[in-house]
Design an enzyme around this catalytic site. Structure first.
Site, mmCIF file in Angstrom:
data_model
loop_
_atom_site.group_PDB
_atom_site.id
_atom_site.type_symbol
_atom_site.label_atom_id
_atom_site.label_comp_id
_atom_site.label_asym_id
_atom_site.label_seq_id
_atom_site.Cartn_x
_atom_site.Cartn_y
_atom_site.Cartn_z
ATOM 1 N N SER A 74 -11.259 -0.539 -1.434
ATOM 2 C CA SER A 74 -9.945 -1.024 -0.376
ATOM 3 C C SER A 74 -9.974 -0.693 1.003
ATOM 4 C CB SER A 74 -9.518 1.247 -0.689
ATOM 5 O OG SER A 74 -8.201 0.887 -2.325
ATOM 6 N N ASP B 48 1.013 -1.069 -0.280
ATOM 7 C CA ASP B 48 0.070 0.625 0.378
ATOM 8 C C ASP B 48 0.948 1.184 0.030
ATOM 9 O OD1 ASP B 48 -2.591 1.673 0.682
ATOM 10 O OD2 ASP B 48 -3.526 -0.467 1.430
ATOM 11 N N HIS C 88 -3.488 6.480 3.168
ATOM 12 C CA HIS C 88 -4.230 4.983 2.595
ATOM 13 C C HIS C 88 -3.943 3.867 3.203
ATOM 14 C CE1 HIS C 88 -5.933 2.212 -0.283
ATOM 15 N NE2 HIS C 88 -6.603 2.511 -0.581
#
Length: 852
Positions: free
Chosen positions: A632, A193, A268
């Site tokens: 996600s 990620d 994220h």
């Protein structure tokens, strides 16, 4: 703010010249001469014919001989290449280093004296490397007998306080594991990620005094840089590395923003890591408001971070494959990818791309792989995760909602979103739009940002003071050019009583998450409701008949706060942005005999940890938690649940873990009705219909039931290999990626022992077999089924006794009864007399009764 973008497809490959990057002269990137990179170069991913380290080790373990298939091209080193089994010795002895030497030697011999740069050597899952070359150099290298395959690098993109309760963890799965203080311990989840914030309390290891060792089988490293100093890793965050060579050579890497370290400047990666395995009981405080306590799905699992995605540009396959290769060599137990390719892979089949093939080797090494389905829904065949060895997760809503309301002076009530307090008491406040509050009686905004309340310097504070400021929420907010936070600052600077954003009609295809506000406020997320609101506001203005100047603002309203959640809505439901099946087998959009997604999990309005450096969501900048939506967010939920299964059943194969999750899903919402699926991105709740397996796969994840599945459907690397060999014309491609030659194979996706039956084209008749393994005590089972429309089905046996640890094959004869090209759906149920129940979907798309 956290939004789910309806993104366009990018170009299939990046043939972009690498300008402004640097290269090292010759020698595989060795030497010390730094030069500007020539125009006309590109990044190539090269695979070699010789077996990768993990394949060589596993073949030696299986056959006890160095003569197993998978060699070819190049000599073998004199020293032993045998590695101990997973959870044993963490490092290969010599073979990986030997492969790196072969890569360097090949490049030197082939491109002697020429300029090139080798970015990575891949040696554990695939044997190959990433290199920057001209097209002439690439052609020269491809002619070498040692080279199996070459393809251009391509781009990829990124696709909680309450969801543990919604999934039943505190009273169910966590209890079986010994409580949240034990759930997932000893299991390492590798997340590929945007990195991680190591200082976040969700990743601290000192919250308890219990024994909490780093798992002995994990062999990863903790990279040390100026912004990721020594001591950043601990017993919770056991490893962290970054991969950016492809991005750097392209000249798109911004060192000050993207950070050449495992640090998360996006947010994220920190968010997804906390969903999977963040610590239990961490207070969620945002904008000064307390929204409960957060926990990951497996709060005692360990986290290893492999940063290959970046704020400014997403990422590239060469970097992602390097991260996957390293994670597997480090002996992670689970790989979680909240990323998808920017477009459907070209070529013979979607499965043949470097990322998916590297992940197939990871599965061979015993690693469970989970991937987000993609945020490209709701249209059919929008799936962005393709291969049967990858567990694909779609996004659903859960039943917690934060809603606030604006009550207008005409007694209309309009719902909004905003993590904000309400206005005081029952008092009504005058409304004033920013374009009507400019200083010096200006009649229209000087620029768009003023209507969006981004600049208080042009607004008349005396006119606005004590009123509710009305602002436009335009596409500029979605693009990050304007922010709610700046509008709130504007409102406070002019002493507004609150702020209301109406939705610009051009903002379509985005989910507006509740946004933190430290003053009364909300966003009206519906364009239709925004029109009603503006109509009331404009009709209530009083203007001078001569000058048309506004002399009175007659519209009034009050805001009802949205700090307390509401529960009990119809959920779960499939979110509009969640990518849908059928799974496309190739770029002709032919259907694969594989069901995607595998299941759905919470992905809408998810609280998760937020990086102190995070810039991805402007509304949460500086906060320690953020609320985001997308597949996600769904994927790490399942990664955490998989860790719980791995902890209870350490010998389960990746396919068995996926089966336990798939056969125990929930098919109804909280009210006992069928799970619904949103069908459009505009007003999605008004178009929802019952979900099909193309929307939700096997159903909604049931964490507690997955820990006691009764039966599992297992599938091996050899099965996946035979499936790939069964694709017409695939022999050379399979050999190029795996180093092994195909024999004769007629296997299709429908023949894989998956926990579903999917037939893309039923030409008259088909025989399908599924083999179940009993992972519980001895039990009697009854097989029942509901045949899809247009299909007749018979099964044998329909009853069987299966001892613990044994297998039982069940054969289904499937006959078309009508000519029909529309997909139809049924199911097969295995019902045990000790309470176990395994349900798998049964799909048939095109049916042909007679073919001339």
């Amino acid at each position: 703010m956290g939004v789910v973008r309806r993104e366009r497809w990018a170009a299939p490959f990046l043939w972009v010249p690498v300008l402004g990057a640097v290269l090292l002269l010759g020698g595989g990137g060795g030497g010390g001469v730094v030069r500007g990179f020539e125009e006309g170069t590109a990044v190539y991913i090269v695979t070699m014919k010789q077996a990768a380290a993990s394949h060589k080790r596993l073949d030696l373990e299986r056959f006890g001989s160095s003569s197993v298939a998978g060699g070819g091209g190049g000599d073998t080193p004199a020293t032993s290449v045998l590695r101990k089994p997973r959870h044993g010795s963490p490092k290969p002895m010599n073979y990986g280093s030997y492969l790196v030497h072969l890569h360097n030697s090949l490049l030197k011999r082939t491109l002697r004296g020429e300029h090139y740069i080798k970015l990575y050597s891949y040696h554990y899952l695939i044997n190959g490397f990433a290199v920057v070359l001209t097209s002439q150099q690439a052609e020269k290298l491809y002619r070498r007998k040692e080279v199996a395959n070459m393809m251009l690098d391509f781009s990829v993109r990124t696709a909680t306080t309450y969801t543990p309760e919604f999934l039943g963890l505190p009273q169910g799965a966590w209890v079986q594991e010994g409580g949240p203080q034990c759930a997932g311990q000893g299991v390492v989840i590798g997340l590929i990620d945007t990195g991680i914030d190591p200082n976040h309390p969700s990743f601290a290891d000192d919250l308890t005094t219990d024994n909490y060792p780093v798992p002995a089988h994990y062999a990863g490293n903790c990279e040390v840089t100026n912004d990721f100093p020594s001591g950043s890793c601990n017993r919770k965050l056991v490893g962290a590395q970054h991969f950016a060579a492809s991005a750097i050579t392209r000249g798109v890497f911004n060192a000050s923003q993207d950070l050449a370290s495992p640090s998360d400047s996006d947010g994220h990666g920190t968010h997804t890591a906390s969903i999977a395995a963040g610590n239990h009981g961490i207070p969620v405080i945002v904008a000064g408001h307390h929204f409960g306590n957060a926990s990951g799905m497996a709060p005692r699992a360990h986290i290893a971070v492999y940063k290959a995605l970046y704020k400014g540009f997403g990422g590239f396959a060469a970097d992602v494959v390097a991260a996957i290769d390293q994670a597997a060599e480090d002996n992670v137990d689970i790989i979680s990818l909240s990323i998808t390719p920017n477009r459907r892979p070209p070529g013979l089949a979607t499965f043949f791309n470097p990322i998916d093939m590297a992940l197939m080797s990871a599965v061979k090494a015993g690693i469970f792989v989970v991937q987000a389905a993609g945020n490209t829904g709701p249209s059919p065949k929008s799936m962005s995760s393709y291969s049967p060895w990858i567990f694909t997760v779609g996004a659903s809503a859960h039943d917690r909602q934060y809603k606030n309301y604006v009550v207008l002076g005409n007694n209309l009530t309009i719902p909004g979103v905003g993590l904000a307090p309400g206005t005081d008491g029952d008092s009504m406040y005058n409304l004033i739009a920013a374009p009507h509050a400019l200083m010096n009686y200006t009649t229209s905004p000087i620029e768009m940002s003023l209507g969006e309340c981004q600049d208080s310097s042009h607004l008349d504070k005396d006119l606005i003071s004590g009123k509710i400021l009305v602002c436009s929420y335009s596409i500029r907010f979605v693009l990050g050019l304007s922010s709610v936070k700046q509008a709130l600052d504007t409102a406070k600077n002019v002493s507004a009583a609150g702020v209301i954003f109406y939705l610009d009609p051009f903002v379509l295809g985005f989910q507006l998450n509740p946004t933190p506000m430290d003053i009364p406020g909300l966003i009206i997320p519906s364009s239709d409701d925004s029109k009603i609101f503006l109509s009331y506001y404009n009709e209530s203005l009083v203007r001078d008949e001569t000058s048309n100047r506004i002399v009175s603002f007659g519209a009034v309203a009050k805001i009802l706060g949205g700090l307390e959640p509401n529960y009990g809505s119809s959920s779960p439901k499939v979110m509009f942005y969640s990518a849908r099946g059928p799974d496309p087998e190739d770029n002709t959009l032919a259907n694969a005999d594989i069901l995607k997604p595998n299941l759905i999990a919470p992905g809408s309005s998810i609280w998760g940890a937020w990086s102190s450096l995070g810039l991805d969501s402007a509304e949460f900048t500086g906060e320690s938690f953020a609320m985001l939506s997308g597949t996600s967010m769904a994927a790490p939920h399942v990664a955490g649940l998989a860790a719980l299964i791995k902890q209870k059943f350490p010998s389960f194969s990746p396919a068995a873990i996926g089966s336990a999750l798939s056969t125990t899903t929930t098919l109804s919402d909280r009210q006992g009705n069928p799970i619904m699926s949103q069908r459009t991105y505009s007003n999605p709740d008004s178009t929802q219909t019952p979900a099909t397996p193309f929307d939700m796969g096997n159903g909604f994840a049931n964490a507690t039931a997955a820990l006691d599945p009764g039966l599992t459907f297992d599938c091996s690397y050899e099965d996946y290999f035979s499936f790939l060999c069964g694709i017409n014309g695939s022999g050379p491609v399979v050999t190029n990626y795996t180093g092994n030659n195909c024999g004769v194979s007629t296997m299709t996706g429908a023949d894989l022992n998956l926990p579903s039956i999917t037939i893309a084209v039923l030409n008259q008749s088909r025989t399908i077999t599924r083999t179940v393994t009993n992972v519980a005590s001895d039990e009697n089972y009854t097989v029942s089924y509901n045949a899809p429309y247009g299909v007749a089905v018979s099964a044998a046996p329909t009853q069987f006794f299966i001892p613990s640890g044994q297998k039982q094959a069940v054969t289904f004869i499937v006959n078309a009864t009508t000519n029909n090209s529309s997909a139809s759906f049924g199911f097969v149920e295995f019902y045990g007399d000790r309470g176990h129940q395994a349900i798998i979907p049964f799909l048939v798309m095109s049916k042909v009764v007679y073919s001339s």
